[in-house]
Design an enzyme around this catalytic site. Structure first.
Site, PDB file in Angstrom:
ATOM      1  N   ARG A 106     -35.981 -15.684  80.120  1.00  0.00           N
ATOM      2  CA  ARG A 106     -35.980 -14.236  79.857  1.00  0.00           C
ATOM      3  C   ARG A 106     -36.145 -13.931  78.360  1.00  0.00           C
ATOM      4  O   ARG A 106     -35.703 -14.699  77.511  1.00  0.00           O
ATOM      5  CB  ARG A 106     -34.689 -13.612  80.411  1.00  0.00           C
ATOM      6  CG  ARG A 106     -34.617 -13.781  81.924  1.00  0.00           C
ATOM      7  CD  ARG A 106     -33.362 -13.206  82.500  1.00  0.00           C
ATOM      8  NE  ARG A 106     -33.329 -11.748  82.400  1.00  0.00           N
ATOM      9  CZ  ARG A 106     -32.289 -11.014  82.771  1.00  0.00           C
ATOM     10  NH1 ARG A 106     -31.202 -11.593  83.250  1.00  0.00           N
ATOM     11  NH2 ARG A 106     -32.328  -9.706  82.653  1.00  0.00           N
ATOM     12  N   ASP A 303     -31.046  -1.844  88.888  1.00  0.00           N
ATOM     13  CA  ASP A 303     -30.726  -3.064  89.640  1.00  0.00           C
ATOM     14  C   ASP A 303     -30.825  -2.864  91.152  1.00  0.00           C
ATOM     15  O   ASP A 303     -30.622  -3.813  91.907  1.00  0.00           O
ATOM     16  CB  ASP A 303     -29.310  -3.538  89.287  1.00  0.00           C
ATOM     17  CG  ASP A 303     -29.234  -4.055  87.855  1.00  0.00           C
ATOM     18  OD1 ASP A 303     -30.272  -4.506  87.328  1.00  0.00           O
ATOM     19  OD2 ASP A 303     -28.142  -4.007  87.264  1.00  0.00           O
TER      20      ASP A 303
HETATM   21  C1  S3P Z   1     -26.796  -4.081  82.191  1.00  0.00           C
HETATM   22  C2  S3P Z   1     -27.982  -3.473  81.843  1.00  0.00           C
HETATM   23  C3  S3P Z   1     -29.227  -3.580  82.636  1.00  0.00           C
HETATM   24  C4  S3P Z   1     -28.963  -4.135  84.039  1.00  0.00           C
HETATM   25  C5  S3P Z   1     -28.010  -5.294  84.007  1.00  0.00           C
HETATM   26  C6  S3P Z   1     -26.674  -4.882  83.424  1.00  0.00           C
HETATM   27  C7  S3P Z   1     -25.624  -3.899  81.325  1.00  0.00           C
HETATM   28  O1  S3P Z   1     -30.125  -4.437  81.972  1.00  0.00           O
HETATM   29  O2  S3P Z   1     -30.171  -4.522  84.652  1.00  0.00           O
HETATM   30  O3  S3P Z   1     -27.805  -5.814  85.309  1.00  0.00           O
HETATM   31  O4  S3P Z   1     -24.484  -4.210  81.756  1.00  0.00           O
HETATM   32  O5  S3P Z   1     -25.793  -3.425  80.193  1.00  0.00           O
HETATM   33  P1  S3P Z   1     -31.159  -3.909  80.848  1.00  0.00           P
HETATM   34  O6  S3P Z   1     -30.402  -3.530  79.647  1.00  0.00           O
HETATM   35  O7  S3P Z   1     -32.073  -5.076  80.587  1.00  0.00           O
HETATM   36  O8  S3P Z   1     -31.882  -2.756  81.495  1.00  0.00           O
END
Ligand code: S3P
Length: 424
Positions: A106, A303
Site C-alpha cells: 500500500r 469501507d
Molecule cells: C480510517 C480511514 C479510512 C478507512 C480505514 C480507517 C481511519 O482510510 O478506510 O478503514 O481510521 O482513519 P483512508 O484514510 O485511507 O480513507
C-alpha cells in the site's frame, strides 16, 4: 458488535501520548488493534489488558516516545501504521515499520510527503512502500497541509505529528472524512478547532499541549455492523436488532444508502456514548431496489462499498457507485476484488478506474470460490453473499476476518447462517 476499529487505534495512540492513565472499555480486540497496542509498548507506553475489551494505557506524554529497539510490525493495519508514523514523526527518534503482504503493497508516500514538511525523513521501497524507516524531526516545524485525497488517515497523521511541533498545525480537507481524531484530541485536552470555509474544512491544532489520560468507552463499529445488517436485508424473514452502533455522520453513509434502496431499518434509542452518537438498529427483510450513490457520500461509507455491492446484487435494477477510486488502495483493490467475485457468482457488473455498477438480479446463482486478497471486508462480504445465493459461496481465506471482527462467524451462526470449513 465489536468495538469501533478507528476509535480503538486512536484510544491506544492518544493514551500513549498522554500523561497518566487512560482506561478503555469496549476496545476492539482484533489483530489490527492488538498490533497498535504492541507498537505503543515499543515506543515506551505501558499497555495492559485488564479484562475482555478493558485496557489501561500509561502514557509517556507528547514528545515522550522512546526509540523502539526492533522493527514495528503493524500486520494488516493501514490505520495503525499511518497514525503511528504521524505520532512519532516530530520526535528525535527513528523507527522501521513493516506489515503483511497487503500492507507492504500500500502507498505510504501520502503520509511521508506531509511528514517531510515537519522535517521527518523517510526511506522506504519504491513508491514509499513498507518496510520503511522514518527518522523523526529534531526541530519540528508546524505545517499547513491540504490533503490531496479524502483520507482520515492522512489528516490524522498530520494532526498527530503537529502535537509535538511548536505553533499551529493546520489541515485543510475538501470533503469531510471521519473526525474521530479531532473529537478525541479535544477530549484529551488539545486545543483544536474546525472551520468550514471556501477552501474546505480547516482544522487548526495548537502544538505542544499537555494531553491527560482519559476514560474512553469505545462505541460499536458501524463498519462491522454493516455485515449483519446486510445479511438481514438479504435473507427472507429476517428481523434483527443490532444494538449500540456508532452513528457519527462522517461514518453512517451506508445506512443512508440502504434506506434509499428501500431497506426497513429503524434507528431506535438514539443517544450519546463516549461523546459519539449511537443507536440500536432494527432491520427487517424486504424488497430493495438499486440506487445511484452520490460520489460526495463516499468518504462517509468508504469501507462499506464491498458489502453494498453484495446487497446491490440482490436488489432490483442497477446500483451505481462513483467517485470510489480510493477503494483501489485499501487492504486490497476492492473494486477489482468485488467485481471478480460477483462475476464468478453470476452477477453482471460494469467497472472503471473509479466506479462500479452492479446489476441487481434478485436470485443470484453463487457456487464460486471468491478470492479475498488478505482483505477482511472482502471475506465478510462474500460470506454474506453466500447467505443469499442459490449455491453456497466459498472464500479462499477466512483468516483476515480476525483483523476487525474476530467473532464474525459464531455471531452469524447465531443468526442462522451456516459455515463449513475445509480445514475441519
Ligand atoms: C480510517 C480511514 C479510512 C478507512 C480505514 C480507517 C481511519 O482510510 O478506510 O478503514 O481510521 O482513519 P483512508 O484514510 O485511507 O480513507
Amino acid at each position: 458488535m465489536p468495538g469501533d476499529k478507528s476509535i480503538s487505534h486512536r484510544s491506544l495512540i492518544l493514551g500513549a501520548l498522554s500523561v497518566g492513565e487512560t482506561r478503555i472499555t469496549g476496545l476492539l480486540e482484533g489483530q489490527d488493534v492488538l498490533d497498535t497496542g504492541k507498537a505503543m509498548q515499543a515506543f515506551g507506553a505501558q499497555v495492559e489488558r485488564l479484562a475482555e475489551g478493558e485496557w489501561v494505557v500509561n502514557g509517556v506524554g507528547v514528545g515522550g516516545f522512546a526509540e523502539p529497539e526492533d522493527v514495528i510490525d503493524c500486520g494488516n493495519a493501514g490505520t495503525g501504521v499511518r497514525l503511528i508514523m504521524g505520532a512519532m514523526a516530530t520526535s528525535p527518534i527513528a523507527a522501521t515499520f513493516t506489515g503483511d503482504a497487503s500492507l507492504r503493497s500500500r502507498p505510504m508516500g501520502r503520509i511521508t510527503d506531509p511528514l517531510a514538511l515537519f522535517g521527518a525523513d523517510a526511506v522506504g521501497r519504491e513508491g514509499g512502500r513498507l518496510p520503511l524507516t522514518l527518522v523523526g524531526a529534531k526541530n519540528p516545524l508546524p505545517v499547513r497541509y491540504a490533503t490531496p485525497m479524502p483520507s482520515a488517515q492522512v489528516k490524522s497523521a498530520v494532526l498527530l505529528a503537529g502535537l509535538n511541533a511548536p505553533g499551529e498545525t493546520v489541515v485543510v480537507e475538501q470533503e469531510a472524512t471521519r473526525d474521530h481524531t479531532e473529537r478525541m484530541l479535544a477530549g484529551f485536552g488539545a486545543e483544536i478547532s474546525t472551520e468550514i470555509t471556501d477552501e474546505g474544512r480547516v482544522i487548526t491544532l495548537k502544538g505542544q499541549p499537555e494531553l491527560t489520560g482519559q476514560s474512553i468507552a469505545v462505541p460499536r463499529d458501524p463498519s462491522s455492523a454493516a455485515f449483519p445488517v446486510a445479511a438481514a436485508l438479504l435473507v427472507e424473514g429476517s428481523d434483527v436488532l443490532v444494538p449500540g452502533i456508532g452513528q457519527n455522520p462522517t461514518r453512517n453513509g451506508i445506512f443512508t444508502t440502504l434506506v434509499e434502496m428501500g431497506a426497513d431499518i429503524r434507528f431506535e434509542n438514539e443517544r450519546l456514548e463516549g461523546g459519539e452518537p449511537v443507536a440500536d438498529l432494527r432491520v427487517r427483510f424486504g424488497p430493495l431496489h438499486g440506487v445511484e450513490v452520490p460520489p460526495e457520500r463516499a468518504p462517509s461509507m468508504i469501507d462499506e462499498y464491498p458489502i453494498l455491492a453484495v446487497v446491490a446484487a440482490a436488489a432490483s435494477g442497477p446500483t451505481v457507485m462513483q467517485g470510489i477510486k480510493e477503494l483501489r488502495v485499501k487492504e486490497s483493490d476492492r473494486i477489482d476484488a468485488m467485481a471478480r467475485g460477483l462475476e464468478a457468482c453470476g452477477v453482471k457488473i460494469e467497472e472503471g478506474e473509479d466506479f462500479l455498477i452492479v446489476h441487481g438480479m434478485g436470485k443470484i446463482p453463487g457456487g464460486a470460490t471468491c478470492k479475498t486478497h488478505l482483505d477482511h471486508r472482502i471475506a465478510m462480504s462474500f460470506m454474506c453473499l453466500g447467505m443469499a445465493t442459490e449455491k453456497p459461496v466459498k472464500i479462499d481465506d477466512a483468516g483476515p476476518i480476525e483483523t476487525s471482527f474476530p467473532d464474525f462467524i459464531p455471531l452469524m451462526e447465531r443468526l442462522g447462517a451456516s459455515f463449513r470449513s475445509d480445514n475441519n
